[in-house]
Write a protein that holds these residues in place. Structure first.
Motif, PDB file in Angstrom:
ATOM      1  N   VAL A 274       0.850  -1.183   0.000  1.00 35.46           N
ATOM      2  CA  VAL A 274       0.000   0.000   0.000  1.00 35.46           C
ATOM      3  C   VAL A 274       0.887   1.235   0.000  1.00 35.46           C
ATOM      4  O   VAL A 274       2.066   1.177   0.363  1.00 35.46           O
ATOM      5  CB  VAL A 274      -0.956   0.047   1.213  1.00 35.46           C
ATOM      6  CG1 VAL A 274      -1.907  -1.145   1.185  1.00 35.46           C
ATOM      7  CG2 VAL A 274      -0.189   0.107   2.523  1.00 35.46           C
ATOM      8  N   VAL A 276       0.803   5.244   1.423  1.00 37.81           N
ATOM      9  CA  VAL A 276       0.124   6.230   2.263  1.00 37.81           C
ATOM     10  C   VAL A 276       0.814   7.574   2.121  1.00 37.81           C
ATOM     11  O   VAL A 276       1.980   7.653   1.727  1.00 37.81           O
ATOM     12  CB  VAL A 276       0.112   5.807   3.747  1.00 37.81           C
ATOM     13  CG1 VAL A 276      -0.613   4.482   3.926  1.00 37.81           C
ATOM     14  CG2 VAL A 276       1.529   5.729   4.310  1.00 37.81           C
ATOM     15  N   ARG A 282      -4.201   6.076   2.736  1.00 42.69           N
ATOM     16  CA  ARG A 282      -4.085   5.655   1.341  1.00 42.69           C
ATOM     17  C   ARG A 282      -4.825   6.649   0.451  1.00 42.69           C
ATOM     18  O   ARG A 282      -5.760   7.310   0.893  1.00 42.69           O
ATOM     19  CB  ARG A 282      -4.668   4.258   1.141  1.00 42.69           C
ATOM     20  CG  ARG A 282      -3.879   3.141   1.793  1.00 42.69           C
ATOM     21  CD  ARG A 282      -4.553   1.782   1.611  1.00 42.69           C
ATOM     22  NE  ARG A 282      -4.649   1.417   0.193  1.00 42.69           N
ATOM     23  CZ  ARG A 282      -5.788   1.136  -0.428  1.00 42.69           C
ATOM     24  NH1 ARG A 282      -6.951   1.196   0.216  1.00 42.69           N
ATOM     25  NH2 ARG A 282      -5.777   0.795  -1.707  1.00 42.69           N
TER      26      ARG A 282
END
Length: 474
Positions: A274, A276, A282
């Motif tokens: 992911v 961020v 996110r």
């Protein structure tokens, strides 16, 4: 008087010089950089995207015209000139034999994490080897080459090139007087404006947070692409194409140098974890498509975040599935420790990861295809390669926008002629990044910049030579 003047020293310029010389024209190439930095952004490249209807030497399977076109259409969101894009695509299928004649070597097909063994031909020794091969061939054929010779202005009369103006300057402690160089025709291949910090600031302006986003941009490419010639051409009335804020912009290691970081500064694990922002949130689907098709949107995405910084987060399950970065990232045995190392707000970061992990739905993970591992019930979704980040050690990489080249450029046609008031010049042509915006209105897919530069460099050089003979461009 020289027949063809080529302004620039990268792939497109070299292709133009070689083609013009092969057509029988005398050629002078002017490179703004010192010899050791010659080659523009091309020195940082690795490959060329190639159409092929069946397996060909270093290319596996097939990559037909329509698939190439659809890939380009997708990444540009339709902001492309189909005629010129298809011209590039078709030219990419026939250029490799010509490249080999000028000393370029290709390496055997790649496999594994890059996913491009089918679509892209890789240069043996990378872009620096390609550039050096072209310069050796140009010298052997009699192309005159001058380094540290920046062009600051052009004389244009009724849409025709007359002369290039070189400012007085110091080279190795020697004062050189200003010069005026006439030629029967000219090819402009001097790159975009990505290294002009003032122009970037002007183009991007301030955001709603009062920041100047471009102040935090890093430049993956050459420091010599300041856009001097591009700006002058626009002021002289050349037709323009493209958005000045659009560029080949990649999310790169935040520790990269300001200029010339090149390919090795890229962080390739984005699709396996992911991303961020500095607030621990996110902001986009990391698994939207294969990394070579989507990596070039991430620089712009990071540029839109607070302080123009992001953080790619993975766990140990992802290791081995991507090209490792040059420098190791932050490493921690817990997500709490990783948040602290990256100076992210711990509570928000942990909540983001917990929500993501809970949303992951089990599937058959396969990083070599668009698999069925996706999230449910969160925004933004992650549509492929979504696996919980739950297996220590955990890793984090700080990301900054890395600009490779800008898309604002000069409008052209299939002859590579520069246009003034929608009329093609009879002896002034353009290639490479100075016209890439005709094909790339936005977005990017791996290797297509070299496809554009090679196709239009060859066309521009050939037609510049023809114009010296008073023959029509083709």
């Amino acid at each position: 008087m020289i027949d063809v003047l080529v302004i620039g020293g990268g792939n497109a310029a070299l292709c133009a010089a070689l083609m013009a010389r092969e057509a029988g024209a005398s050629v002078l190439l002017l490179e703004a950089s010192p010899r050791e930095w010659r080659g523009g952004n091309s020195q940082h490249t690795r490959n060329l995207r190639c159409m092929h209807d069946a397996p060909q030497d270093v290319l596996v399977d097939a990559y037909p015209e329509e698939e190439f076109w659809q890939d380009l259409l997708k990444v540009t969101d339709g902001k492309t000139n189909e005629e010129l894009a298809r011209l590039v695509i078709r030219e990419s299928s026939t250029c490799r034999d010509w490249m080999r004649q000028h000393g370029v070597h290709f390496q055997p097909p790649l496999s594994g994490a890059l996913h491009v063994a089918r679509t892209n031909a890789f240069f043996m020794g990378g872009g620096k080897a390609l550039v050096n091969a072209y310069y050796r061939s140009a010298e052997r054929l009699g192309v005159q080459i001058r380094y540290e010779t920046p062009v600051e202005d052009l004389e244009i009369k009724d849409g025709r090139f007359v002369a290039a103006l070189i400012p007085e300057r110091q080279v190795n402690g020697v004062h050189l007087a200003a010069e005026r160089i006439e030629a029967k025709s000219c090819v402009l291949a001097a790159g975009g404006f990505e290294s002009n910090r003032d122009w970037l600031r002007e183009a991007w302006g301030q955001n709603e947070r009062g920041e100047y986003p471009s102040d935090n941009f890093l430049i993956r490419g050459t420091r010599f692409n300041t856009g001097t010639l591009l700006k002058r051409m626009l002021s002289l009335g050349a037709d323009r194409i493209g958005d000045p804020t659009q560029a080949h912009m990649v999310a790169i290691d935040a520790r990269a140098p300001l200029y010339d970081g090149g390919i090795c500064t890229r962080i390739d694990c984005v699709s396996l974890g992911v991303v961020v922002n500095k607030e621990g949130e996110r902001f986009y689907d990391e698994g939207e498509d294969f990394w070579p098709k989507r990596y070039a949107i991430w620089g712009r995405l990071v540029a839109q975040q607070p302080e123009q910084i992001g953080f790619s987060i993975i766990d140990s399950k992802a290791v081995g599935h991507f090209m490792p970065p040059v420098f190791p990232g932050s490493k921690a045995d817990s997500l709490e420790q990783l948040a602290d190392q990256l100076e992210l707000p711990r509570e928000t970061f942990l909540r983001t990861l917990q929500r993501y992990n809970k949303a992951c739905r089990s599937g058959s993970f396969d990083h070599t295809k668009l698999d069925d591992c996706a999230t449910e019930g969160i925004t933004p979704a992650k549509t492929h390669w979504a696996r919980p980040i739950d297996t220590p050690p955990f890793y984090g990489y700080a990301l900054r926008p890395g600009v490779t080249f800008t898309y604002l450029g000069l409008k052209t046609d299939a002859t590579a002629a520069v246009h003034f008031a929608n009329q093609p010049s009879k002896n002034l042509f353009v290639a490479g990044e100075m016209m890439a915006g005709n094909v790339l209105g936005k977005g990017y897919t791996a290797g297509v910049g070299m496809s554009i530069g090679t196709a239009f460099g060859r066309i521009a050089g050939h037609n510049a030579a023809l114009s010296c003979l008073d023959r029509q461009p083709v």
